[in-house]
Enzyme design. Structure first.
Site, PDB file in Angstrom:
ATOM      1  N   CYS A  18       0.865  -1.181   0.000  1.00  0.00           N
ATOM      2  CA  CYS A  18       0.000   0.000   0.000  1.00  0.00           C
ATOM      3  C   CYS A  18       0.903   1.233   0.000  1.00  0.00           C
ATOM      4  CB  CYS A  18      -0.845  -0.001   1.267  1.00  0.00           C
ATOM      5  SG  CYS A  18       0.183   0.016   2.750  1.00  0.00           S
ATOM      6  N   GLU A 132      -0.039  -0.352  16.478  1.00  0.00           N
ATOM      7  CA  GLU A 132      -0.895   0.775  16.070  1.00  0.00           C
ATOM      8  C   GLU A 132      -1.854   1.152  17.196  1.00  0.00           C
ATOM      9  OE1 GLU A 132      -2.911   0.435  12.249  1.00  0.00           O
ATOM     10  OE2 GLU A 132      -4.427   1.870  12.935  1.00  0.00           O
ATOM     11  N   CYS A 201      -8.447   1.481   6.465  1.00  0.00           N
ATOM     12  CA  CYS A 201      -7.904   2.234   5.328  1.00  0.00           C
ATOM     13  C   CYS A 201      -8.331   1.610   3.992  1.00  0.00           C
ATOM     14  CB  CYS A 201      -6.384   2.311   5.427  1.00  0.00           C
ATOM     15  SG  CYS A 201      -5.595   0.757   5.024  1.00  0.00           S
ATOM     16  N   ASN A 231      -3.152  -6.934   8.865  1.00  0.00           N
ATOM     17  CA  ASN A 231      -3.976  -6.911   7.647  1.00  0.00           C
ATOM     18  C   ASN A 231      -3.828  -8.215   6.870  1.00  0.00           C
ATOM     19  OD1 ASN A 231      -2.412  -6.332   4.868  1.00  0.00           O
ATOM     20  ND2 ASN A 231      -1.256  -5.439   6.558  1.00  0.00           N
ATOM     21  N   SER A 273       2.040  -5.355   3.437  1.00  0.00           N
ATOM     22  CA  SER A 273       3.477  -5.223   3.704  1.00  0.00           C
ATOM     23  C   SER A 273       4.312  -6.282   2.976  1.00  0.00           C
ATOM     24  CB  SER A 273       3.728  -5.305   5.214  1.00  0.00           C
ATOM     25  OG  SER A 273       3.032  -6.410   5.777  1.00  0.00           O
TER      26      SER A 273
HETATM   27  O1  0CG Z   1      -1.296  -4.908   9.238  1.00  0.00           O
HETATM   28  P1  0CG Z   1      -0.392  -4.351  10.266  1.00  0.00           P
HETATM   29  O2  0CG Z   1      -0.961  -3.121  10.916  1.00  0.00           O
HETATM   30  O3  0CG Z   1       0.039  -5.348  11.296  1.00  0.00           O
HETATM   31  O4  0CG Z   1       0.914  -3.792   9.560  1.00  0.00           O
HETATM   32  P2  0CG Z   1       1.773  -4.216   8.308  1.00  0.00           P
HETATM   33  O5  0CG Z   1       3.135  -3.639   8.552  1.00  0.00           O
HETATM   34  O6  0CG Z   1       1.714  -5.645   8.005  1.00  0.00           O
HETATM   35  O7  0CG Z   1       1.113  -3.493   7.048  1.00  0.00           O
HETATM   36  C1  0CG Z   1       0.686  -2.238   6.913  1.00  0.00           C
HETATM   37  C2  0CG Z   1       1.333  -1.236   7.733  1.00  0.00           C
HETATM   38  C3  0CG Z   1       1.859  -0.435   8.412  1.00  0.00           C
HETATM   39 FE1  SF4 Z   2      -1.439   3.039   5.764  1.00  0.00          FE
HETATM   40 FE2  SF4 Z   2      -1.478   0.738   7.089  1.00  0.00          FE
HETATM   41 FE3  SF4 Z   2      -3.412   1.297   5.344  1.00  0.00          FE
HETATM   42 FE4  SF4 Z   2      -1.004   0.780   4.475  1.00  0.00          FE
HETATM   43  S1  SF4 Z   2      -2.314  -0.652   5.567  1.00  0.00           S
HETATM   44  S2  SF4 Z   2      -2.302   2.501   3.781  1.00  0.00           S
HETATM   45  S3  SF4 Z   2       0.292   1.642   6.079  1.00  0.00           S
HETATM   46  S4  SF4 Z   2      -2.984   2.445   7.237  1.00  0.00           S
END
Ligand code: 0CG
Ligand code: SF4
Length: 313
Positions: A18, A132, A201, A231, A273
């Site tokens: 993302c 978070e 998001c 996520n 991620s």
């Molecule tokens: O999904 P979370 O919030 O655990 O985080 P991740 O680092 O896997 O991905 C998006 C972000 C920040």
């Molecule tokens: Fe932002 Fe987390 Fe959504 Fe990615 S997954 S856009 S880092 S809030």
């Protein structure tokens, strides 16, 4: 004639990085270019083992607490956000810090602050212990934000003034579970102040939507992502609810061909991620055993990008 059995891969789109993850990784890379190694990073910059290992090789040092960083090296705060006390401490120690908090997480911080300033009692829907959640609760004094994780928590929550409640959420929750929790809150507190649109998001929402589109027609769903990635874990859950057997794997090495015995269609996606190269690795491994045809299914178009902090741009 190939002797390999046919396999259709339903490839979810959108999947993978993302805008917030992309920005956070670039902040670490540019900081290393600009300041040289080592650059310290407080908490995994994003929750992915491959991303973290690659940045370590470039000169990033990952620590959990600010006090584990020397004062004379730059430190980056992870994409998940930090309690207010963390930048305050960095300033007090005269450290150079770069904040890689996703702007969509910062937006939730601002909302929580706004509700607090309006003297509302704040409920955060999220998972206990996730960084978070720690960061969002840490925007306000202890006790100002009540964490709820389930519908049962929403039913048990007892505010001081039921007419003056607000909620915010973690950005990476299950869209469907959160809707149930919000419905339970609204049933009890009809005037509850809510986010304008959503705190979950766009990337979380779109990746879950894409899994819903592909998973009902596939027997197995492979989700690329690390086990601590909220996520990514949610994507596997959504797949299971749509009737697929879902597996969360870090990379192609995590794929067990036994899962695919007799299977004709497999879904593939990646958490926000997880780098695309990991998806390519899984497709390459599937091609060793199967005659693969890939069907990419578009559930949404994404155009979001975020600017880098000015000092690195
Ligand atoms: O999904 P979370 O919030 O655990 O985080 P991740 O680092 O896997 O991905 C998006 C972000 C920040
Ligand atoms: Fe932002 Fe987390 Fe959504 Fe990615 S997954 S856009 S880092 S809030």
């Amino acid at each position: 004639m190939s002797s390999r059995p046919p396999l259709t891969v339903m490839l979810a789109s959108p999947r993978g990085f993302c805008a917030g993850v992309d920005r956070a990784i670039q902040i670490v890379e540019r900081a290393i270019e600009k300041y040289g190694a080592p650059v310290y990073v407080r908490h995994e910059i994003v929750h992915n083992r491959h991303v973290v290992d690659r940045l370590k090789a470039l000169g990033a040092v990952f620590v959990e607490e600010l006090e584990d960083c020397p004062v004379d090296r730059p430190v980056v705060f992870s994409a998940h956000g930090v309690p207010k006390a963390v930048p305050a401490e960095a300033r007090a120690r005269k450290m150079l810090y770069l904040d890689a908090t996703c702007p969509l997480v910062s937006k939730v911080h601002v909302e929580a602050q706004r509700h607090y300033d309006a003297k509302r009692e704040i409920v955060l829907i999220g998972h206990a212990g996730h960084p978070e959640v720690v960061g969002t609760m840490g925007q306000l004094p202890d006790g100002a934000v009540a964490l709820i994780e389930t519908v049962a928590d929403a039913q048990a929550f007892t505010p001081r003034d039921p007419a003056n409640v607000a909620f915010v959420t973690q950005t990476t929750l299950s869209v469907d579970d959160t809707a149930d929790i919000v419905a339970a809150l609204r049933a009890r507190f009809p005037d509850i102040a809510a986010p304008h649109k959503e705190d979950i998001c766009y990337a979380t929402t779109n990746r879950q939507d894409a899994v819903k589109v592909i998973a009902s027609g596939t027997e197995v769903l492979l989700v690329l992502g690390s086990a601590n990635s909220s996520n990514s874990v949610r994507l596997a859950e959504v797949g299971r609810r749509s009737g697929a057997r879902a597996y969360l794997i870090d990379d192609a090495d995590g794929l067990d061909f036994a899962w695919l015995e007799g299977v004709r269609r497999v879904g593939v996606t990646a958490g926000a991620s997880a780098p695309e190269v990991l998806v390519e690795g899984v497709l390459a491994k599937l091609r060793e055993r199967f005659e693969v045809s890939v069907d990419e299914v578009d559930a949404a178009r994404e155009t979001v990008t975020f600017k880098l902090p000015r000092v690195l741009a």
